[in-house]
Design a protein around this motif. Structure first.
Motif, PDB file in Angstrom:
ATOM      1  N   THR A  38      32.905 -56.872 -26.763  1.00 42.33           N
ATOM      2  CA  THR A  38      31.518 -56.959 -26.300  1.00 42.33           C
ATOM      3  C   THR A  38      30.737 -55.715 -26.720  1.00 42.33           C
ATOM      4  O   THR A  38      29.604 -55.826 -27.203  1.00 42.33           O
ATOM      5  N   ASP A  39      31.331 -54.544 -26.547  1.00 40.17           N
ATOM      6  CA  ASP A  39      30.669 -53.302 -26.963  1.00 40.17           C
ATOM      7  C   ASP A  39      30.435 -53.281 -28.464  1.00 40.17           C
ATOM      8  O   ASP A  39      29.368 -52.885 -28.930  1.00 40.17           O
ATOM      9  N   TRP A  40      31.442 -53.715 -29.238  1.00 39.31           N
ATOM     10  CA  TRP A  40      31.319 -53.746 -30.688  1.00 39.31           C
ATOM     11  C   TRP A  40      30.192 -54.683 -31.105  1.00 39.31           C
ATOM     12  O   TRP A  40      29.390 -54.357 -31.976  1.00 39.31           O
ATOM     13  N   PHE A  41      30.134 -55.851 -30.466  1.00 41.83           N
ATOM     14  CA  PHE A  41      29.118 -56.837 -30.808  1.00 41.83           C
ATOM     15  C   PHE A  41      27.723 -56.322 -30.468  1.00 41.83           C
ATOM     16  O   PHE A  41      26.782 -56.495 -31.252  1.00 41.83           O
ATOM     17  N   LEU A  45      24.644 -55.721 -33.105  1.00 42.64           N
ATOM     18  CA  LEU A  45      23.287 -56.253 -32.949  1.00 42.64           C
ATOM     19  C   LEU A  45      22.247 -55.141 -33.010  1.00 42.64           C
ATOM     20  O   LEU A  45      21.194 -55.305 -33.631  1.00 42.64           O
ATOM     21  N   ASP A  46      22.533 -54.018 -32.365  1.00 45.17           N
ATOM     22  CA  ASP A  46      21.595 -52.891 -32.404  1.00 45.17           C
ATOM     23  C   ASP A  46      21.406 -52.373 -33.826  1.00 45.17           C
ATOM     24  O   ASP A  46      20.286 -52.083 -34.253  1.00 45.17           O
ATOM     25  N   ALA A  47      22.515 -52.259 -34.570  1.00 49.59           N
ATOM     26  CA  ALA A  47      22.428 -51.792 -35.950  1.00 49.59           C
ATOM     27  C   ALA A  47      21.636 -52.779 -36.806  1.00 49.59           C
ATOM     28  O   ALA A  47      20.842 -52.375 -37.660  1.00 49.59           O
ATOM     29  N   SER A  48      21.832 -54.065 -36.561  1.00 50.52           N
ATOM     30  CA  SER A  48      21.104 -55.082 -37.315  1.00 50.52           C
ATOM     31  C   SER A  48      19.609 -54.998 -37.032  1.00 50.52           C
ATOM     32  O   SER A  48      18.792 -55.106 -37.943  1.00 50.52           O
ATOM     33  N   LYS A  49      19.259 -54.806 -35.774  1.00 55.07           N
ATOM     34  CA  LYS A  49      17.846 -54.677 -35.416  1.00 55.07           C
ATOM     35  C   LYS A  49      17.224 -53.470 -36.101  1.00 55.07           C
ATOM     36  O   LYS A  49      16.086 -53.538 -36.579  1.00 55.07           O
ATOM     37  N   ASP A  50      17.972 -52.361 -36.155  1.00 56.12           N
ATOM     38  CA  ASP A  50      17.464 -51.159 -36.807  1.00 56.12           C
ATOM     39  C   ASP A  50      17.241 -51.400 -38.300  1.00 56.12           C
ATOM     40  O   ASP A  50      16.214 -50.994 -38.857  1.00 56.12           O
ATOM     41  N   LYS A  51      18.193 -52.063 -38.948  1.00 54.47           N
ATOM     42  CA  LYS A  51      18.054 -52.324 -40.385  1.00 54.47           C
ATOM     43  C   LYS A  51      16.879 -53.247 -40.656  1.00 54.47           C
ATOM     44  O   LYS A  51      16.121 -53.035 -41.599  1.00 54.47           O
TER      45      LYS A  51
END
Length: 68
Positions: A38-41, A45-51
């Motif tokens: 869950t933490d990894w996912f 998602l946070d990294a994807s939003k940033d990109k």
């Protein structure tokens, strides 16, 4: 990115998402594994939003330069 690269990236992202959902929904009582996934996912998602935000900003800058 080429079309083939996008397809491979999409397949890998789908596989990772499927594995994460399977582990989260599994009947196993191992809360430690579920918490880690869950933490990894969430981090993914946070990294994807940033990109996506960075790409959107870059596109806006390029459009502004073209219009100027």
């Amino acid at each position: 990115m080429t079309k083939e690269t996008k397809i491979v990236a999409g397949i890998l992202a789908g596989a990772a998402l499927g594995a994460a959902v399977a582990l989260i929904l599994s009947s196993d009582k191992s809360d430690d594994v579920k918490d880690k996934v869950t933490d990894w996912f969430c981090d993914l998602l946070d990294a994807s939003k940033d990109k996506i935000s960075d790409v959107a900003d870059t596109v806006k800058d390029k459009v502004a330069k073209v219009r100027a």
